[in-house]
Design a protein around this motif. Structure first.
Motif, PDB file in Angstrom:
ATOM      1  N   ALA A  21       0.831  -1.205   0.000  1.00 42.57           N
ATOM      2  CA  ALA A  21       0.000   0.000   0.000  1.00 42.57           C
ATOM      3  C   ALA A  21       0.867   1.257   0.000  1.00 42.57           C
ATOM      4  CB  ALA A  21      -0.931  -0.016   1.212  1.00 42.57           C
ATOM      5  N   ALA A  22       1.926   1.246   0.821  1.00 39.93           N
ATOM      6  CA  ALA A  22       2.809   2.411   0.913  1.00 39.93           C
ATOM      7  C   ALA A  22       3.450   2.713  -0.438  1.00 39.93           C
ATOM      8  CB  ALA A  22       3.873   2.177   1.980  1.00 39.93           C
ATOM      9  N   LYS A  23       3.936   1.654  -1.095  1.00 42.58           N
ATOM     10  CA  LYS A  23       4.599   1.842  -2.395  1.00 42.58           C
ATOM     11  C   LYS A  23       3.606   2.353  -3.443  1.00 42.58           C
ATOM     12  CE  LYS A  23       8.209  -1.607  -1.488  1.00 42.58           C
ATOM     13  NZ  LYS A  23       8.623  -3.018  -1.650  1.00 42.58           N
ATOM     14  N   ALA A  24       2.300   2.052  -3.239  1.00 40.87           N
ATOM     15  CA  ALA A  24       1.269   2.536  -4.167  1.00 40.87           C
ATOM     16  C   ALA A  24       0.774   3.938  -3.776  1.00 40.87           C
ATOM     17  CB  ALA A  24       0.107   1.543  -4.215  1.00 40.87           C
ATOM     18  N   GLY A  25       1.418   4.542  -2.770  1.00 45.57           N
ATOM     19  CA  GLY A  25       1.085   5.929  -2.418  1.00 45.57           C
ATOM     20  C   GLY A  25       0.030   6.088  -1.328  1.00 45.57           C
ATOM     21  N   ASP A  26      -0.377   4.981  -0.704  1.00 46.40           N
ATOM     22  CA  ASP A  26      -1.418   5.033   0.329  1.00 46.40           C
ATOM     23  C   ASP A  26      -0.868   5.646   1.621  1.00 46.40           C
ATOM     24  OD1 ASP A  26      -4.115   4.065   1.343  1.00 46.40           O
ATOM     25  OD2 ASP A  26      -2.763   3.020   2.725  1.00 46.40           O
ATOM     26  N   LYS A  27      -1.528   6.726   2.084  1.00 46.03           N
ATOM     27  CA  LYS A  27      -1.041   7.458   3.255  1.00 46.03           C
ATOM     28  C   LYS A  27      -1.004   6.593   4.530  1.00 46.03           C
ATOM     29  CE  LYS A  27      -0.652  12.060   2.145  1.00 46.03           C
ATOM     30  NZ  LYS A  27       0.055  11.672   0.890  1.00 46.03           N
ATOM     31  N   ALA A  28      -2.084   5.851   4.774  1.00 42.54           N
ATOM     32  CA  ALA A  28      -2.139   5.030   5.995  1.00 42.54           C
ATOM     33  C   ALA A  28      -1.081   3.927   5.945  1.00 42.54           C
ATOM     34  CB  ALA A  28      -3.534   4.434   6.169  1.00 42.54           C
ATOM     35  N   GLY A  29      -0.888   3.356   4.779  1.00 43.53           N
ATOM     36  CA  GLY A  29       0.151   2.334   4.612  1.00 43.53           C
ATOM     37  C   GLY A  29       1.535   2.926   4.857  1.00 43.53           C
ATOM     38  N   GLN A  30       1.740   4.138   4.329  1.00 40.50           N
ATOM     39  CA  GLN A  30       3.035   4.797   4.538  1.00 40.50           C
ATOM     40  C   GLN A  30       3.290   5.067   6.024  1.00 40.50           C
ATOM     41  OE1 GLN A  30       2.548   8.106   1.861  1.00 40.50           O
ATOM     42  NE2 GLN A  30       3.474   7.000   0.126  1.00 40.50           N
ATOM     43  N   ALA A  31       2.221   5.447   6.735  1.00 41.92           N
ATOM     44  CA  ALA A  31       2.381   5.708   8.172  1.00 41.92           C
ATOM     45  C   ALA A  31       2.795   4.432   8.911  1.00 41.92           C
ATOM     46  CB  ALA A  31       1.091   6.278   8.753  1.00 41.92           C
ATOM     47  N   VAL A  32       2.215   3.303   8.528  1.00 44.46           N
ATOM     48  CA  VAL A  32       2.591   2.023   9.153  1.00 44.46           C
ATOM     49  C   VAL A  32       4.067   1.722   8.868  1.00 44.46           C
ATOM     50  CG1 VAL A  32       2.239  -0.492   9.138  1.00 44.46           C
ATOM     51  CG2 VAL A  32       0.261   1.050   9.092  1.00 44.46           C
ATOM     52  N   VAL A  33       4.463   1.880   7.602  1.00 45.28           N
ATOM     53  CA  VAL A  33       5.850   1.578   7.229  1.00 45.28           C
ATOM     54  C   VAL A  33       6.815   2.551   7.921  1.00 45.28           C
ATOM     55  CG1 VAL A  33       7.516   1.538   5.319  1.00 45.28           C
ATOM     56  CG2 VAL A  33       5.266   0.470   5.045  1.00 45.28           C
ATOM     57  N   ASP A  34       6.446   3.829   7.955  1.00 44.62           N
ATOM     58  CA  ASP A  34       7.307   4.819   8.624  1.00 44.62           C
ATOM     59  C   ASP A  34       7.575   4.422  10.074  1.00 44.62           C
ATOM     60  OD1 ASP A  34       7.326   6.292   6.334  1.00 44.62           O
ATOM     61  OD2 ASP A  34       6.017   7.891   7.062  1.00 44.62           O
ATOM     62  N   ALA A  35       6.506   4.076  10.775  1.00 39.92           N
ATOM     63  CA  ALA A  35       6.664   3.707  12.185  1.00 39.92           C
ATOM     64  C   ALA A  35       7.496   2.433  12.300  1.00 39.92           C
ATOM     65  CB  ALA A  35       5.296   3.507  12.834  1.00 39.92           C
ATOM     66  N   TYR A  36       7.231   1.467  11.428  1.00 38.13           N
ATOM     67  CA  TYR A  36       7.951   0.193  11.488  1.00 38.13           C
ATOM     68  C   TYR A  36       9.453   0.387  11.216  1.00 38.13           C
ATOM     69  CZ  TYR A  36       9.204  -4.665  10.654  1.00 38.13           C
ATOM     70  OH  TYR A  36       9.811  -5.893  10.717  1.00 38.13           O
ATOM     71  N   VAL A  37       9.775   1.233  10.254  1.00 37.46           N
ATOM     72  CA  VAL A  37      11.189   1.538   9.960  1.00 37.46           C
ATOM     73  C   VAL A  37      11.862   2.103  11.214  1.00 37.46           C
ATOM     74  CG1 VAL A  37      12.694   3.178   8.727  1.00 37.46           C
ATOM     75  CG2 VAL A  37      10.987   1.844   7.467  1.00 37.46           C
ATOM     76  N   LYS A  38      11.153   2.999  11.913  1.00 40.30           N
ATOM     77  CA  LYS A  38      11.714   3.567  13.148  1.00 40.30           C
ATOM     78  C   LYS A  38      11.959   2.482  14.198  1.00 40.30           C
ATOM     79  CE  LYS A  38       9.811   8.207  12.799  1.00 40.30           C
ATOM     80  NZ  LYS A  38       8.784   9.129  13.297  1.00 40.30           N
ATOM     81  N   TYR A  39      11.011   1.572  14.349  1.00 42.87           N
ATOM     82  CA  TYR A  39      11.157   0.504  15.340  1.00 42.87           C
ATOM     83  C   TYR A  39      12.386  -0.372  15.021  1.00 42.87           C
ATOM     84  CZ  TYR A  39       6.266   1.601  16.548  1.00 42.87           C
ATOM     85  OH  TYR A  39       5.109   2.226  16.912  1.00 42.87           O
TER      86      TYR A  39
END
Lengths: 314, 314
Positions: free
Chosen positions: B224-242
């Motif tokens: 979802a993030a790679k397809a530009g989905d904002k909520a998906g990007q937020a999940v990935v952003d947080a996960y990258v930080k973790y």
């Protein structure tokens, strides 16, 4: 044989001449005067070594090696101080410079590492091959010994346990990151936690103890807690959790023989140490199925640096 | 000389016969049937070794040593499995039992440790003496190599980096503590984070990708993030930080040559790895003054266990 250990601090440089059992034959200290250029400071250290030998009645040729503990990032393999927080040292080839004056094998390492080695060899970790040493002071310093060898990391940049994560995104830390263990478990952090609790609890006994001492210190909350003050107890309860949680991370990674705690807070005695021990026992990975790790007070105090520097040579 | 590496899993036991360069001459797998008593399983492992030798045309006497990677707490010094999460092993003297059938030097260690050794010797950490290996799977497994030697801790209970603290008092972890790195950075945790975000964002593309796959997986938020989905990007952003935050703790302690990431999430490529690398560069202690630590994808995949078990013997 004789050994010289040098403990370099921002204010004072302490030195001792000992044998391989850590028995002192001479001990002296000089001012660091850290604003000076490094060749002057190194020259003073060489003089200090000669003084130590002279006052012990030992010829400098009988000194097998010199060890030094230095605050900052130390590249022990190269004998170079990469940088130091407290002294004007950056890329200082201290071993090479020192051997211009006294040409004996010279070993250097970070001061927390060296103190850990001292405690493991001569102090409360005596007989242990795997030791985690934690100083709760201005910051949280850690020294880690694995299989009898100091863990230093590439370029000496490892063993920075104070900057492992305790609470992602939490309190800002001096290192530029947020939520480091140091930002919760240092004496500095304890004072901040105490001050905040005092603001919220104007009738807490913490105000009385702080007034008596003339300042809020790492002791304030402990004094109030021991006297039955609820707000003081809450500060100590939280602080015990912070300290224990970081130790548990260390235990889960290193599963050492023991964890040694140094720094002023370790003087709070059983009231502090036993509670930390209980949490470590309860929450370390695998619980009772895994070897128990004892949390002990470091015992060498001011001599840890000198004796650790000696241990570097052994 | 020849070596046999055995990778014991809950479902399958994989074995390989190689030379000291990790070149395979035979590879085979058998079912673990983990409900059985250990002598039966060990007998099967010995049979597997004989089969491997036979199919490589090698006499068993030409096999210099056998290594085994086993899930759980492994006392490698004693050759005993203290306990295993996935298999019915508790206090199993596996080395002694195995040598009843094939009497060659036999080394054992924890499976994540062994995989780390495999990657360091034959995989993407080749040539490095100090390596931290992290698997992001059902849990977060870590294997740590210091100065070319596995860090195992007392009784093999160390190197549990998945259970270092990320957020004190945070998400509950399977280990009984709260806030472990594993509770935030495992694939299991990512799926939980994705599911929560989907509940809050009914129009997110994550629903579409989960429906296509028939389930929410570790890939859903990334797709979802790679397809530009904002909520998906937020999940990935947080996960990258973790993920990055835990790696930074490891870097600050070990300052290794490299950190290797294995497990399904490592397949997300540059989109994931480069962002983790940037955070590690930025927030590791000392910043640019300290040696940079490269974050790389582990490359041996299914062979890591076998080759690591071989590396145990070298």
């Amino acid at each position: 044989m004789y050994y010289i250990g040098i403990d370099i601090g921002g204010m004072t440089i302490k030195g001792g001449l000992t044998d391989e059992n850590g028995k002192f034959y001479a001990k002296k200290a000089i001012d660091t005067k850290p604003e000076r250029e490094y060749p002057e400071i190194v020259k003073d250290i060489a003089e200090l070594c000669k003084d130590l030998a002279a006052s012990a009645g030992v010829d400098i040729s009988e000194v097998a090696a010199v060890g030094m503990g230095i605050p900052g990032t130390i590249d022990s393999a190269k004998g170079v101080i990469t940088y130091s927080n407290n002294i004007n040292f950056e890329k200082v080839p201290i071993v090479k410079e020192f051997r211009k004056y006294i040409d004996v094998p010279t070993r250097i390492s970070n001061d927390a590492n060296v103190a850990a080695l001292g405690e493991a060899r001569f102090g409360s970790g005596k007989g242990s091959k795997d030791v985690v040493f934690v100083t709760l002071g201005t910051g949280v310093g850690t020294g880690i010994i694995v299989n009898g060898v100091l863990l230093e990391g590439k370029g000496g940049a490892g063993a920075e346990g104070g900057h492992t994560c305790l609470k992602i995104g939490g309190e800002p830390c001096s290192c530029g990151k947020r939520g480091c263990w140091e930002a919760y478990a240092s004496a500095t952090a304890l004072i901040r936690q105490t001050t905040r609790a005092m603001e919220k609890n104007p009738s807490s006994l913490m105000h009385k103890f702080a007034a008596e001492e003339g300042k809020v210190s790492g002791k304030t909350a402990f004094l109030a807690a021991k006297a039955g003050d609820k707000a003081g107890q809450a500060v100590v309860d939280a602080y015990v959790k912070y300290v224990a949680e970081g130790i548990i991370s260390m235990v889960n990674l290193f599963r050492p023989d023991c964890v040694l705690i140094g720094g002023g807070v370790s003087n709070e005695g059983d009231y502090f140490m036993k509670r930390v021990q209980r949490r470590v026992n309860r929450f370390s990975y695998g619980g009772k199925r895994n070897p128990r790790v004892e949390v002990r007070k470091a015992e060498l105090k001011n001599d840890a640096g000198i004796l650790g520097a000696v241990a570097l040579c052994l």
